[in-house]
Design a protein around this motif. Structure first.
Motif, short mmCIF file in Angstrom:
data_model
loop_
_atom_site.label_atom_id
_atom_site.label_comp_id
_atom_site.label_asym_id
_atom_site.label_seq_id
_atom_site.Cartn_x
_atom_site.Cartn_y
_atom_site.Cartn_z
N PHE A 188 -24.13 -73.49 -64.29
CA PHE A 188 -24.55 -72.80 -65.52
C PHE A 188 -26.01 -73.15 -65.84
CE2 PHE A 188 -25.13 -72.16 -70.01
CZ PHE A 188 -24.39 -71.03 -70.31
N GLY A 189 -26.87 -72.12 -65.86
CA GLY A 189 -28.27 -72.31 -66.24
C GLY A 189 -29.17 -72.85 -65.15
N ASN A 190 -28.66 -73.05 -63.93
CA ASN A 190 -29.48 -73.63 -62.88
C ASN A 190 -29.03 -73.12 -61.51
OD1 ASN A 190 -30.28 -75.70 -60.78
ND2 ASN A 190 -31.26 -76.59 -62.58
N ILE A 191 -30.01 -72.75 -60.71
CA ILE A 191 -29.72 -72.33 -59.35
C ILE A 191 -30.72 -72.99 -58.41
CG2 ILE A 191 -31.14 -70.22 -59.42
CD1 ILE A 191 -28.78 -68.82 -57.89
N ARG A 192 -30.25 -73.46 -57.26
CA ARG A 192 -31.13 -74.09 -56.26
C ARG A 192 -31.21 -73.15 -55.07
NH1 ARG A 192 -33.40 -78.72 -54.35
NH2 ARG A 192 -32.73 -80.13 -55.95
N ILE A 193 -32.45 -72.74 -54.77
CA ILE A 193 -32.71 -71.83 -53.65
C ILE A 193 -33.77 -72.46 -52.76
CG2 ILE A 193 -33.43 -69.50 -53.00
CD1 ILE A 193 -32.71 -68.67 -55.94
N ASP A 194 -33.44 -72.62 -51.50
CA ASP A 194 -34.38 -73.20 -50.53
C ASP A 194 -35.03 -74.48 -51.04
OD1 ASP A 194 -33.83 -71.13 -48.72
OD2 ASP A 194 -35.40 -69.86 -49.58
N GLY A 195 -34.22 -75.35 -51.64
CA GLY A 195 -34.69 -76.66 -52.07
C GLY A 195 -35.38 -76.70 -53.42
N LYS A 196 -35.49 -75.57 -54.11
CA LYS A 196 -36.16 -75.54 -55.41
C LYS A 196 -35.19 -75.10 -56.49
CE LYS A 196 -40.18 -73.85 -57.81
NZ LYS A 196 -41.37 -73.01 -57.81
N GLU B 237 -37.53 -63.51 -50.74
CA GLU B 237 -38.53 -64.13 -51.59
C GLU B 237 -37.99 -64.23 -53.01
OE1 GLU B 237 -42.95 -63.20 -53.41
OE2 GLU B 237 -42.38 -62.25 -51.52
N VAL B 238 -38.06 -65.42 -53.59
CA VAL B 238 -37.55 -65.64 -54.94
C VAL B 238 -38.54 -65.11 -55.97
CG1 VAL B 238 -36.78 -67.37 -56.61
CG2 VAL B 238 -36.30 -67.69 -54.18
N LYS B 239 -38.01 -64.35 -56.91
CA LYS B 239 -38.78 -63.84 -58.05
C LYS B 239 -38.18 -64.50 -59.29
CE LYS B 239 -40.75 -60.63 -55.44
NZ LYS B 239 -42.16 -60.50 -55.20
N PRO B 240 -38.78 -65.60 -59.76
CA PRO B 240 -38.22 -66.33 -60.91
C PRO B 240 -38.54 -65.66 -62.24
CG PRO B 240 -40.21 -67.42 -60.17
CD PRO B 240 -39.97 -66.26 -59.23
N ASN B 241 -37.96 -66.20 -63.30
CA ASN B 241 -38.23 -65.76 -64.67
C ASN B 241 -37.98 -64.27 -64.87
OD1 ASN B 241 -39.16 -68.42 -65.37
ND2 ASN B 241 -41.05 -67.91 -64.28
N TRP B 242 -36.84 -63.82 -64.39
CA TRP B 242 -36.49 -62.40 -64.48
C TRP B 242 -36.02 -62.08 -65.89
CZ3 TRP B 242 -31.16 -60.28 -62.92
CH2 TRP B 242 -31.15 -58.89 -63.02
N TRP B 243 -36.74 -61.18 -66.55
CA TRP B 243 -36.36 -60.71 -67.88
C TRP B 243 -35.95 -59.26 -67.79
CZ3 TRP B 243 -35.71 -63.84 -71.90
CH2 TRP B 243 -36.29 -65.10 -71.83
#
Length: 113
Positions: free
Chosen positions: A7-15, A27-33
Motif C-alpha cells: 500500500f502506497g509503495n512500489i519497487r521497480i528495478d531497485g527503486k 520505462e517508469v513514469k512516476p508521479n502519475w496524476w
C-alpha cells in the motif's frame, strides 16, 4: 520488473516509488496524476496509447477503488489494446508475467486505496 508492491509503495528495478506510476516501454513514469483521482479517462493514458502496447495492465489500487471509464474501455478496444484490470498487487504480478513472456505491455497503477 516490479519487485514489490505494498500500500502506497512500489519497487521497480531497485527503486521505490510512493506515488502512482506508469511503465511504458519498460520505462517508469512516476508521479502519475489523473484528471480525477479515482477515475481513469483517455487523457490520463495518452502516452500509453501513443506507445501502442499489446496489453495495458491497470492496477486499480490496494482495494480496487480506481474505476476505468467507459471511454477508456472503448478507446482501448478501438486501438486493439487488451485491457487487464486488477487490484494493484495482482496487476503487478500479471505485468511481470506478461513482460517475461515477451509481450509489449504497459502498466498503470494507483498505489493506495
Amino acid at each position: 520488473m516490479i519487485e514489490d508492491y505494498r500500500f502506497g509503495n512500489i519497487r521497480i528495478d531497485g527503486k521505490n516509488y510512493t506515488s502512482d506510476v506508469k511503465i511504458i516501454n519498460e520505462e517508469v513514469k512516476p508521479n502519475w496524476w489523473r484528471k480525477e483521482g479515482h477515475n481513469l479517462f483517455p487523457e490520463d493514458i495518452k502516452d500509453i496509447l501513443e506507445a501502442k502496447p499489446e496489453i495495458l495492465v491497470v492496477g486499480t489500487g490496494a482495494y480496487g477503488v480506481m474505476k476505468i471509464s467507459s471511454q477508456v474501455r472503448k478507446l482501448l478496444e478501438q486501438e486493439k489494446i487488451e485491457l487487464i484490470e486488477a487490484k494493484t498487487e495482482k496487476a503487478a504480478q500479471i505485468y511481470n508475467e506478461l513482460l517475461q513472456s515477451g509481450k509489449k505491455v504497459a502498466f498503470a497503477a494507483h498505489l493506495t486505496c
